[in-house]
Enzyme design. Structure first.
Site, short mmCIF file in Angstrom:
data_model
loop_
_atom_site.label_atom_id
_atom_site.label_comp_id
_atom_site.label_asym_id
_atom_site.label_seq_id
_atom_site.Cartn_x
_atom_site.Cartn_y
_atom_site.Cartn_z
N ALA A 46 0.78 3.51 5.79
CA ALA A 46 1.59 3.85 6.96
C ALA A 46 2.97 3.24 6.72
O ALA A 46 3.11 2.26 5.98
CB ALA A 46 0.95 3.24 8.20
N GLY A 70 -2.94 3.58 4.94
CA GLY A 70 -3.05 4.92 5.52
C GLY A 70 -3.21 6.01 4.48
O GLY A 70 -3.80 7.06 4.75
N GLU A 108 -4.15 -3.98 4.47
CA GLU A 108 -3.56 -4.30 5.78
C GLU A 108 -3.62 -5.78 6.14
O GLU A 108 -2.71 -6.30 6.79
CB GLU A 108 -4.25 -3.48 6.89
CG GLU A 108 -3.85 -2.02 6.93
CD GLU A 108 -4.67 -1.12 5.99
OE1 GLU A 108 -5.43 -1.66 5.16
OE2 GLU A 108 -4.53 0.09 6.11
N GLU A 136 -6.78 6.01 3.72
CA GLU A 136 -7.46 6.58 4.90
C GLU A 136 -7.31 8.10 4.95
O GLU A 136 -8.25 8.82 5.28
CB GLU A 136 -6.91 5.93 6.17
CG GLU A 136 -7.29 4.46 6.29
CD GLU A 136 -6.59 3.75 7.43
OE1 GLU A 136 -5.35 3.63 7.39
OE2 GLU A 136 -7.28 3.33 8.37
N1 COA Z 1 5.90 1.61 4.27
C1 COA Z 1 7.25 1.75 4.18
N2 COA Z 1 7.91 1.75 3.02
C2 COA Z 1 7.18 1.63 1.89
C3 COA Z 1 5.79 1.48 1.89
C4 COA Z 1 5.13 1.48 3.16
N3 COA Z 1 3.82 1.38 3.28
N4 COA Z 1 5.36 1.34 0.62
C5 COA Z 1 6.46 1.42 -0.16
N5 COA Z 1 7.56 1.59 0.60
C6 COA Z 1 8.95 1.71 0.16
C7 COA Z 1 9.53 0.36 -0.26
O1 COA Z 1 9.99 -0.36 0.88
C8 COA Z 1 10.65 0.80 -1.15
O2 COA Z 1 11.72 1.26 -0.37
P1 COA Z 1 13.25 0.75 -0.71
O3 COA Z 1 13.51 1.29 -2.09
O4 COA Z 1 14.08 1.41 0.34
O5 COA Z 1 13.22 -0.74 -0.66
C9 COA Z 1 10.08 2.01 -1.86
O6 COA Z 1 9.02 2.48 -1.02
C10 COA Z 1 9.51 1.72 -3.23
O7 COA Z 1 8.55 0.69 -3.10
P2 COA Z 1 8.55 -0.66 -3.97
O8 COA Z 1 7.82 -1.70 -3.20
O9 COA Z 1 9.95 -0.98 -4.40
O10 COA Z 1 7.71 -0.19 -5.25
P3 COA Z 1 6.86 -1.13 -6.24
O11 COA Z 1 6.49 -0.27 -7.37
O12 COA Z 1 7.58 -2.39 -6.51
O13 COA Z 1 5.54 -1.51 -5.40
C11 COA Z 1 3.62 -1.07 -3.97
C12 COA Z 1 4.59 -0.53 -5.06
C13 COA Z 1 2.75 0.08 -3.51
C14 COA Z 1 2.76 -2.19 -4.57
C15 COA Z 1 4.46 -1.64 -2.80
O14 COA Z 1 5.40 -0.67 -2.40
C16 COA Z 1 3.63 -1.99 -1.58
O15 COA Z 1 2.97 -3.01 -1.57
N6 COA Z 1 3.69 -1.14 -0.52
C17 COA Z 1 3.02 -1.42 0.73
C18 COA Z 1 1.54 -1.19 0.60
C19 COA Z 1 0.84 -1.49 1.92
O16 COA Z 1 0.76 -2.62 2.35
N7 COA Z 1 0.31 -0.45 2.55
C20 COA Z 1 -0.39 -0.57 3.79
C21 COA Z 1 0.52 -0.40 4.93
S1 COA Z 1 -0.33 -0.58 6.48
#
Ligand code: COA
Length: 257
Positions: A67, A112, A135, A115
């Site tokens: 999400a 999400g 989460e 999910e």
């Molecule tokens: N919500 C909003 N933005 C998200 C996102 C999310 N769940 N997951 C990734 N993004 C965005 C990042 O903020 C970033 O945006 P920016 O370039 O404007 O800063 C962009 O997507 C790229 O992500 P980034 O984190 O730089 O890539 P990465 O390769 O370093 O890491 C992940 C990849 C998936 C490990 C990392 O993005 C992450 O942990 N995301 C969240 C996962 C999460 O907790 N999901 C559950 C949410 S309830």
């Protein structure tokens, strides 16, 4: 389906491919996603031209990385509950759809995103896919059915582990524990999903829809799956496709549904 901004839809040979189109945000599921997915599901349910749908993410890195955290980080309890209820409504429509819905998981399926994939009837993943419900890292829990559907797919013990540790697992592990149906390379992903869809779409469509209803009945509170099966089995005998399917068998030819 005009005016979609987060989803990109393409209908070919009866199969609607729905691409989550926010590659720069790893296809994170924002509020617009749920509004648009609801509209797309209206179309999938009602349009005779659509026989089934494949859901995937844009690019080679993510199906959906969760999400959209930036949208909900300042929500209060009521807003959080509303967000969850809305997500449930949309994903329930995917799960209950009488037409086949396949998730083609092309990278991160986190929170999400995981999910969403679990609400689909079948999951095919590319070998770079990664799954998880992270989460609790954020001090929250899955809100789009993850605590329930993960148990249904992988069992209570593994679900507890994944939900409590926030571990991210690779595609091989996801296959081994039953979270995904099949693995392939990224190049093969959409063709493989299309081939599975074509196979399902060659069967009796009403019967396929009744299979979905019966399987889901197993998990519905207050609904008896066996009773559902008896009733829906009976209903099949009224359909033209049953007459065609059984006639084709007797005449030693392929059924034409
Ligand atoms: N919500 C909003 N933005 C998200 C996102 C999310 N769940 N997951 C990734 N993004 C965005 C990042 O903020 C970033 O945006 P920016 O370039 O404007 O800063 C962009 O997507 C790229 O992500 P980034 O984190 O730089 O890539 P990465 O390769 O370093 O890491 C992940 C990849 C998936 C490990 C990392 O993005 C992450 O942990 N995301 C969240 C996962 C999460 O907790 N999901 C559950 C949410 S309830």
């Amino acid at each position: 389906m005009t005016n979609l901004t987060v989803l990109n839809c393409d209908l070919k040979e009866g199969v609607l491919t729905v691409v989550i189109d926010r590659e720069d945000k790893l296809n994170a599921l924002n509020i617009s996603f749920f509004k648009e997915m609801d509209l797309v599901m209206d179309e999938v349910y009602s349009s005779p031209a659509i026989k089934g749908a494949i859901i995937t993410g844009r690019g080679t890195k993510a199906f959906a990385a969760g999400a959209d955290i930036s949208e909900f980080m300042h929500f209060d309890a009521n807003e959080g509950k509303k967000l969850s209820r809305n997500g449930h409504n949309v994903l329930n429509r995917i799960e209950s759809c009488p037409k086949p819905i396949i998730a083609a998981v092309n990278g991160f399926a986190l929170g999400g995103g995981c999910e969403l994939s679990m609400a689909c009837h079948i999951r095919i993943a590319s070998d770079n896919a990664k799954f998880g419900q992270p989460e609790v890292n954020l001090g929250v829990i899955p809100g789009y059915g993850g605590t329930q559907r993960l148990i249904q797919l992988v069992g209570k013990g593994k679900a507890m582990e994944l939900l409590m540790t926030a571990d991210i697992i690779n595609a091989e592990t996801a296959l081994r524990i039953g979270l995904v149906n099949e693995l392939c390379t990224l190049d093969e992903l959409i063709p493989k999903a299309q081939a599975m869809m074509a196979k399902i779409c060659s069967k009796g469509p009403i019967a396929v829809g009744k299979v979905v209803e019966c399987v889901n009945a197993h998990f519905k509170e207050g609904v008896l799956g066996f009773t559902t099966e008896v009733n829906l089995f009976g209903e099949c005998f009224k359909t033209a496709e049953f007459k065609e399917g059984t006639a084709a068998f007797a005449e030693k030819r392929k059924a034409n549904f």
